[in-house]
Write an enzyme that holds these catalytic residues in place. Structure first.
Site, PDB file in Angstrom:
ATOM      1  N   GLU A   1      -9.675  -3.846 -21.558  1.00  0.00           N
ATOM      2  CA  GLU A   1     -10.661  -3.193 -22.442  1.00  0.00           C
ATOM      3  C   GLU A   1     -10.917  -3.960 -23.730  1.00  0.00           C
ATOM      4  O   GLU A   1     -10.815  -3.425 -24.845  1.00  0.00           O
ATOM      5  CB  GLU A   1     -10.235  -1.743 -22.727  1.00  0.00           C
ATOM      6  CG  GLU A   1     -10.417  -0.890 -21.490  1.00  0.00           C
ATOM      7  CD  GLU A   1     -10.260   0.610 -21.704  1.00  0.00           C
ATOM      8  OE1 GLU A   1      -9.580   1.019 -22.653  1.00  0.00           O
ATOM      9  OE2 GLU A   1     -10.807   1.369 -20.892  1.00  0.00           O
TER      10      GLU A   1
ATOM     11  N   GLU B   1      -9.969   1.345 -13.455  1.00  0.00           N
ATOM     12  CA  GLU B   1      -9.379   2.583 -13.991  1.00  0.00           C
ATOM     13  C   GLU B   1     -10.407   3.689 -13.861  1.00  0.00           C
ATOM     14  O   GLU B   1     -11.572   3.504 -14.235  1.00  0.00           O
ATOM     15  CB  GLU B   1      -9.034   2.471 -15.480  1.00  0.00           C
ATOM     16  CG  GLU B   1      -7.770   1.733 -15.794  1.00  0.00           C
ATOM     17  CD  GLU B   1      -7.409   1.792 -17.272  1.00  0.00           C
ATOM     18  OE1 GLU B   1      -7.730   2.800 -17.936  1.00  0.00           O
ATOM     19  OE2 GLU B   1      -6.815   0.817 -17.754  1.00  0.00           O
TER      20      GLU B   1
HETATM   21  C1  BG6 Z   1      -7.931   3.190 -20.855  1.00  0.00           C
HETATM   22  C2  BG6 Z   1      -6.699   2.381 -21.089  1.00  0.00           C
HETATM   23  O1  BG6 Z   1      -8.635   3.141 -22.035  1.00  0.00           O
HETATM   24  O2  BG6 Z   1      -7.855   4.548 -20.702  1.00  0.00           O
HETATM   25  C3  BG6 Z   1      -5.419   3.065 -20.669  1.00  0.00           C
HETATM   26  O3  BG6 Z   1      -6.784   1.103 -20.522  1.00  0.00           O
HETATM   27  C4  BG6 Z   1      -5.489   4.535 -21.019  1.00  0.00           C
HETATM   28  O4  BG6 Z   1      -4.348   2.393 -21.270  1.00  0.00           O
HETATM   29  C5  BG6 Z   1      -6.659   5.159 -20.269  1.00  0.00           C
HETATM   30  O5  BG6 Z   1      -4.324   5.239 -20.755  1.00  0.00           O
HETATM   31  C6  BG6 Z   1      -6.811   6.651 -20.459  1.00  0.00           C
HETATM   32  O6  BG6 Z   1      -6.797   6.978 -21.817  1.00  0.00           O
HETATM   33  P1  BG6 Z   1      -5.788   8.046 -22.407  1.00  0.00           P
HETATM   34  O7  BG6 Z   1      -5.967   7.958 -23.842  1.00  0.00           O
HETATM   35  O8  BG6 Z   1      -6.194   9.346 -21.840  1.00  0.00           O
HETATM   36  O9  BG6 Z   1      -4.426   7.631 -21.979  1.00  0.00           O
END
Ligand code: BG6
Length: 478
Positions: free
Chosen positions: A198, A376
């Site tokens: 990211e 993701e």
């Molecule tokens: C992404 C990141 O932004 O989102 C992760 O690469 C992160 O590290 C994921 O965990 C979800 O975000 P959050 O804040 O709900 O954990």
């Protein structure tokens, strides 16, 4: 009936400081994240500091640090990265669960300070490499292809203290030493690499290692990361011509709030500046035509060394990896907001929008013509362990089903070459934004609370069985 093509990678994704723990073992050095407290939606995570005059203090983890302040670990304070969900001691069990799910890939990040405790060492910490050796060997033995994120929003804290992390060109050389150590060691077992996570939303001391958090500092850091990534890709191609390199971008579809031309134009430029700017540099190998005005408007003057632009031009990424959780809405007056009357939101206010994912896949392919991977995607929810010993999380299966259907449509109907999907995150882990445990993403529950208390027992949720069936049928029942 449409199914995912043969060879489509499907699996899960995690980040080291959110699940690994083991912060004091095997010679691991302190990571920037080791100084970040837990927070919540209403209480931002914080850094604990020792001020120049010796007094303790705290600041929000995305705030600038006062001059002369140093981060410290305060006794009695809970720091989520120290134990996290203890993948360090549960890796075999966790990989067995992933193998049972039918995963064909697992994307994870290596902890930089486990290999180079201060970032400055000329040779890596063998105990750190030994940990990843066993993890990677076991993944391969279980027919799960590892995808490695070399740097997931982190760096050895010593580099933050000594040179202000990515603000300094010195960190480029440290990163190259670290990244090429990994590529040399694992090139026969790892074929897809992500140089950064990211890169378009990085900020704060933990991700950049800087005291200042202004636009000048941020874009200078990112320029150094662009160069570091390109230099590593250049050297790695000589080591392993088969390897494929990408960088991960946070993507969300951004809609104009109305059909008013000013709102449409604001949505276009907001997305370009928050997402495409970064991918434009890394996928095309050059700063885009609008970069000069965009940077100038923020008062940014980049220091670009001789050779930087040439190395960027010669080493674009091979594929585009992106995270997709939600979409946003833009007005010319208020900028980007979450509110969209047509979409439901998660308890953390993130709009749920699978069609936005199909739009993103098309937009990215139209723009770059490079293979794509959704690296993701997942649903953060409060899960409850029911008296029958499981979690009835049909909402999570529904969320993933809708997003997988969107990918399937993009692949089979729109002809987008998306080669994989890794859900965030197969086994519950600590949230990045809040440091909470109760914001759970897994198809496997981990018995641990927001203070790090619990047995750490792993319990498959209802979504586990759903995902297993979906993988086994290559999405035929979606
Ligand atoms: C992404 C990141 O932004 O989102 C992760 O690469 C992160 O590290 C994921 O965990 C979800 O975000 P959050 O804040 O709900 O954990």
């Amino acid at each position: 009936m449409a199914t995912f093509p043969e060879g489509f990678l499907i699996g899960g994704a995690t980040a080291d400081f959110q699940c690994e723990g083991g912060f004091d073992v095997g010679g691991r050095g302190r990571l920037t994240h080791d100084f970040v407290t837990a927070g919540s939606v209403d209480q931002p995570r914080q850094l604990t500091l020792r001020l120049a005059d010796g007094r303790p203090a705290r600041v929000g983890w995305h705030d600038p640090l006062p001059a002369g302040a140093r981060v410290m670990i305060e006794p009695g304070t809970y720091y989520p990265s120290h134990q996290a969900t203890d993948f360090y001691h549960h890796w075999r069990e966790d990989i067995d669960l992933m193998a049972d799910l039918g995963f064909t890939t697992y994307r994870f990040s290596v902890c930089w300070s486990r290999l180079f405790p201060t970032g400055e060492e000329l040779t890596p910490n063998e105990a750190g490499l030994a940990f990843y050796d066993q993890v990677i060997d076991y993944l391969v033995a279980r027919q799960i292809a590892p995808i490695i994120t070399i740097c997931h929003d982190e760096l050895p804290n010593a580099l933050a203290e000594s040179v202000s992390g990515w603000a300094s060109r010195h960190t480029i050389a440290c990163y190259e030493r670290y990244a090429l150590t990994l590529i040399r060691r694992y090139r026969r077992r790892v074929h897809h690499w992500l140089t950064f996570n990211e890169i378009n939303i990085l900020g704060g001391y933990a991700a950049l290692g800087t005291h200042a958090q202004d636009a000048q500092t941020r874009y200078q850091c990112v320029h150094h990361m662009f160069v570091a990534s390109a230099r590593v890709i250049a050297a790695a191609r000589a080591l392993d011509p088969q390897a494929r390199f990408g960088t991960m971008f946070m993507m969300s579809e951004m809609y104009p709030a109305t059909s008013r031309p000013e709102d449409v134009f604001a949505a276009y430029t907001t997305r370009r500046e928050q997402c495409f700017f970064f991918a434009d540099v890394m996928a095309r190998g050059r700063y885009p035509r609008y970069a000069k005005a965009f940077l100038q408007a923020q008062g940014v003057t980049l220091r670009v060394a001789p050779g930087d632009l040439a190395v960027l031009a010669a080493n674009p990424i091979d594929f585009v990896a992106f995270s997709y959780y939600r979409s946003g809405t833009v007005t010319h007056a208020a900028g980007l907001v979450n509110e969209n009357p047509h979409l439901a939101t998660t308890p953390w206010g993130w709009p749920i929008d699978p069609l936005g994912l199909r739009l993103c896949l098309n937009a990215l392919y139209d723009r770059y013509q490079k293979p794509l991977i959704v690296i993701e995607n997942g649903l953060g929810m409060v899960d409850t362990l029911a008296p029958d010993g499981t979690v009835h999380d049909d909402y999570r299966s529904d969320y993933m089903a809708a997003h997988l259907r969107a990918i399937l449509a993009a692949v089979t109907e729109d002809g987008v070459p998306c080669f994989g999907y890794t859900m965030w995150a197969p086994i519950d882990l600590v949230s990045l934004s809040t440091g909470e445990m109760k914001k759970r993403y897994g198809v496997v529950y981990v018995a641990m609370d927001d203070r790090g208390q619990g047995s750490l027992r792993r319990v498959p949720k209802a979504s586990y069985a759903w995902l297993k069936r979906t993988i086994a049928t290559r999405g035929a029942e979606l």
